[in-house]
Write an enzyme that holds these catalytic residues in place. Structure first.
Site, PDB file in Angstrom:
ATOM      1  CD  GLN A  82      -3.086  -0.422  -0.071  1.00 24.86           C
ATOM      2  OE1 GLN A  82      -3.111   0.753  -0.418  1.00 24.86           O
ATOM      3  NE2 GLN A  82      -3.876  -1.333  -0.617  1.00 24.86           N
ATOM      4  CB  SER A  83       4.305   1.813  -1.193  1.00 19.30           C
ATOM      5  OG  SER A  83       5.156   2.888  -1.493  1.00 19.30           O
ATOM      6  CG  ASN A  84       1.112   7.066   0.540  1.00 23.87           C
ATOM      7  OD1 ASN A  84       0.002   6.843   0.093  1.00 23.87           O
ATOM      8  ND2 ASN A  84       1.330   7.290   1.832  1.00 23.87           N
ATOM      9  CB  CYS A  86       4.935   1.861  -5.001  1.00 26.63           C
ATOM     10  SG  CYS A  86       6.396   0.962  -4.400  1.00 26.63           S
TER      11      CYS A  86
END
Length: 350
Positions: A82-84, A86
């Site tokens: 759930q990376s911002n 990425c």
């Protein structure tokens, strides 16, 4: 200490892709100021624009600028499912007409929602790793092998792994050295002289850039105490990572050695990265109903919970001027919708 103009002249020599809508607003939160008994200002880096914005956009501007200068054909990076970061790397790649590959911590069974949904919509090529350590050298090795596949077909991959004193980490830090110049200018324009600045700390590059900027420039932020609120690793681990960013960024910019001042607080981490806490959920609800501003349970909600706690403990005195850096990440709200539904139902039934 050098002048703001001198630091700006150093930064403009670096390649940079114009991706963000800058400057982001700095505005007074009147309702929260009255409620909390302080003079609260919010720096709206949730409004940087690209792919729902957030602090990562400032960092990726310098990373993509460097990639394009090197003739890259594809960006490769890694982070949580759930990376911002990425999400923004994928968006920047698409804007720059580059390919993008994401190595995400998790499994192919991850629910397609929040940031992962946006990654899919942008048609990012995704692989998953079961190695959940963000600092893992094994993860970097997986990225390198994926990059070798790109090279074997004639491509020119640009790896973004910001740890271990890398050039990518230094460039990510530059994004918030530059942001400090912008914030200092806005404070002087508004006549704001903050005593405190609060920011969520994940990898540590945002805080490192702010700390270096505040240390180097002469302006309204000279007496400002930086408070980094750890949301992932413990403060003892994060401090070493921040030192890596400070060293690599200072070397990249050819700045004199310095020892920037900042505080690290890991009292709001709860059970770890990506796991909401009751205090963060309550802080999010408070800010939403007071300012119609949406924080998230992974980063900014925990940082604002720390700010509230510091008011209660007397770390922030009544009437002091505080800046809260809203680093964005709203897609994370939807990835944790079930916890908010429970919180709302409990309040409505009480």
């Amino acid at each position: 200490m050098i002048s703001t103009d001198q630091l700006h002249d150093t930064l403009v020599r670096l390649p940079r892709a114009q991706l963000a809508f800058l400057p982001t607003p700095l505005h007074r939160a009147d309702g929260l100021s009255q409620l909390l008994g302080i003079d609260l200002w919010i720096k709206r880096d949730d409004l940087t624009g690209l792919a729902l914005g957030g602090n990562k956009v400032r960092k990726v501007e310098f990373l993509v600028g460097d990639a394009l200068a090197q003739g890259a054909t594809r960006l490769l990076t890694t982070a949580a499912a759930q990376s911002n970061f990425c999400r923004v790397v994928a968006a920047a790649a698409r804007r720059a007409q580059l390919g993008v590959r994401l190595l995400l911590r998790g499994s192919p069974e991850e629910p397609i929602q929040g940031n992962l949904l946006l990654d899919r919509l942008m048609d990012a090529e995704i692989r998953f790793t079961s190695d959940m350590d963000p600092y893992s050298l094994a993860t970097q090795e997986q990225l390198e092998r994926w990059a070798d596949e790109e090279r074997a077909t004639g491509g020119s991959p640009y790896l973004i792994h910001i740890h271990h004193g890398s050039r990518a980490g230094a460039l990510a830090t530059v994004g918030y050295v530059n942001a400090t110049i912008e914030l200092d200018r806005q404070c002087r324009e508004w006549g704001v002289q903050p005593q405190h600045l609060y920011v969520a700390v994940g990898s540590g590059s945002t805080l490192a850039g702010l700390a270096l900027g505040v240390e180097m420039v002469d302006g309204a932020l000279e007496e400002c105490q930086l408070h980094g609120i750890c949301v992932s690793a413990a403060a003892s681990v994060v401090r070493d990572k921040i030192e890596e960013f400070l060293t690599s960024c200072s070397s990249l910019l050819d700045l004199p050695a310095s020892s920037p001042r900042f505080l690290l607080d890991d009292s709001q981490r709860g059970d770890g990265y990506g796991i909401p806490t009751p205090a963060a959920i309550e802080a999010i609800r408070l800010v939403a109903r007071t300012e119609a501003l949406f924080l998230n349970p992974v980063y900014t909600g925990k940082a604002f919970a720390a700010l509230i706690s510091d008011i209660e403990r007397g770390v922030i005195s009544a009437g002091e001027t505080v800046i809260f850096l809203n680093t964005g990440g709203e897609p994370l709200l939807f990835a944790h919708a079930d916890q908010f539904a429970q919180s709302v139902e409990q309040c409505q039934s009480s």
